[in-house]
Write an enzyme that holds these catalytic residues in place. Structure first.
Site, PDB file in Angstrom:
ATOM      1  N   MET A  39       0.804  -1.218   0.000  1.00 33.70           N
ATOM      2  CA  MET A  39       0.000   0.000   0.000  1.00 33.70           C
ATOM      3  C   MET A  39       0.841   1.274   0.000  1.00 33.70           C
ATOM      4  SD  MET A  39      -3.196  -0.877   2.499  1.00 33.70           S
ATOM      5  CE  MET A  39      -3.939   0.711   2.084  1.00 33.70           C
TER       6      MET A  39
ATOM      7  N   VAL B 298       8.443   3.564   0.473  1.00 29.80           N
ATOM      8  CA  VAL B 298       9.293   4.358   1.363  1.00 29.80           C
ATOM      9  C   VAL B 298      10.461   4.922   0.556  1.00 29.80           C
ATOM     10  CG1 VAL B 298      10.720   4.377   3.437  1.00 29.80           C
ATOM     11  CG2 VAL B 298       8.650   2.963   3.363  1.00 29.80           C
TER      12      VAL B 298
ATOM     13  N   LYS C 254       7.381   7.720   3.951  1.00 29.43           N
ATOM     14  CA  LYS C 254       6.489   6.635   3.537  1.00 29.43           C
ATOM     15  C   LYS C 254       5.267   7.261   2.875  1.00 29.43           C
ATOM     16  CE  LYS C 254       4.135   2.556   5.447  1.00 29.43           C
ATOM     17  NZ  LYS C 254       3.926   1.757   6.696  1.00 29.43           N
TER      18      LYS C 254
ATOM     19  N   ASP D  13       1.400  -7.212  13.966  1.00 31.84           N
ATOM     20  CA  ASP D  13       1.976  -7.721  12.711  1.00 31.84           C
ATOM     21  C   ASP D  13       3.498  -7.724  12.802  1.00 31.84           C
ATOM     22  OD1 ASP D  13       1.792  -8.808  10.159  1.00 31.84           O
ATOM     23  OD2 ASP D  13       1.875  -6.852   9.168  1.00 31.84           O
TER      24      ASP D  13
ATOM     25  N   ASP E  87       6.391   0.294  11.049  1.00 33.41           N
ATOM     26  CA  ASP E  87       5.163  -0.138  10.375  1.00 33.41           C
ATOM     27  C   ASP E  87       4.123  -0.632  11.373  1.00 33.41           C
ATOM     28  OD1 ASP E  87       3.163  -1.013   8.715  1.00 33.41           O
ATOM     29  OD2 ASP E  87       4.516  -1.974   7.282  1.00 33.41           O
TER      30      ASP E  87
END
Length: 289
Positions: free
Chosen positions: A3, A6, A21, A114, A136
């Site tokens: 999505m 960077v 990002k 995640d 992230d």
């Protein structure tokens, strides 16, 4: 990522490097994706820890982007592949840094959700100590007063906890399971689930293994791995989240292995360094991806 991209950028006035990002153009015009992206930036901006990438600014309209510290190095997966597998000292050094960062996230009320090799960057220059950073927080969940929450049914399957697979509410103990699998992968050089299987077969095995409450994960270790280290990792990947080794205990026991005779009180660095906040609008020129 799927999505965003960077870029390395340089501040025109200070010549300092940053990572920017940027949400992919296909998602820029969709308010839902833009809001989720901006929320990630807001979550990261709440964190101030030496093992978490620091966010300086989030632009919450087109072009959606997050401006953060630029950190040289490789993602943990690349770092492991470059060495074949990591030594016990390297594994535990990175493990303590990640655990310390997770404690800070818990104190702020954030569950990463995640944690995997692609979301951790590692730097090792010459004889300098290993330095790792979490980044992230795209699907991170926010806890209120430490209460379990319903996390998004997303994530990197080979690292997520059984409670996530079962769509149950989760708390910070979900990240413990991911940490245990990461430590195992560092020691062995391969992911427990994906080491010798096709992706489709591995996916079925993961779902079966994580939803079967009758037995723990049958993790295999190199022959020379000390029993004490095996127990540490196995206690992180318990199916029952309430039986998992707390982060503070993991750090304490790890330091005893890394520093024999060590018996000092636990110290978790909170990242109190003064950081210069740079202005965002119009002061960056893109250098490279």
């Amino acid at each position: 990522g799927s999505m965003s991209t960077v870029y390395k950028a340089e501040h025109r006035l200070t010549d300092k490097s940053y990572a920017v990002k940027v949400l992919h153009p296909d998602f820029q015009r969709h308010v839902h994706f833009g809001n989720d992206f901006a929320q990630e930036g807001r979550k990261m901006a709440r964190l101030n820890h030496p093992n978490i990438i620091h966010v300086h600014h989030t632009i919450e309209s087109e072009p959606y982007c997050i401006i953060m510290d630029y950190f040289e190095g490789k993602d943990l997966g690349q770092f492991i592949r470059g060495k074949g597998r990591l030594s016990e000292e390297e594994t535990l050094t990175i493990g303590v840094q990640i655990a310390s960062a997770l404690i800070h996230m818990r104190e702020v009320g954030i569950i990463h959700c995640d944690l995997h090799t692609g979301n951790i960057r590692v730097q090792q220059e010459d004889k300098n100590p290993l330095d790792s950073r979490i980044f992230d927080l795209g699907i991170a969940a926010m806890m209120t007063r430490g209460q379990p929450v319903q996390a998004l049914p997303l994530g990197t399957l080979q690292y997520i906890s059984p409670e996530r697979v079962k769509r149950e509410k989760v708390d910070d103990k979900s990240d413990l399971f991911s940490l245990g699998l990461l430590l195992h992968e560092m020691l062995t050089g391969c992911n427990h689930f994906y080491s010798r299987k096709e992706k489709e077969e591995a996916t079925r095995d993961i779902m079966d293994a994580l939803t079967d409450d009758t037995k723990e994960l049958p993790l295999l270790f190199p022959e020379e791995t000390p029993d004490r280290l095996k127990r540490l990792i196995l206690n992180l990947v318990k199916k029952d989240s309430n039986q998992r080794l707390p982060l503070e205990d993991f750090i304490r026991e790890t330091n005893k292995i890394l520093h024999p005779g060590w018996n000092a009180p636990l110290l978790v660095v909170g990242g109190m360094a003064l950081i210069l906040i740079a202005a965002a609008g119009g002061y960056f020129r893109m250098l490279q991806k």
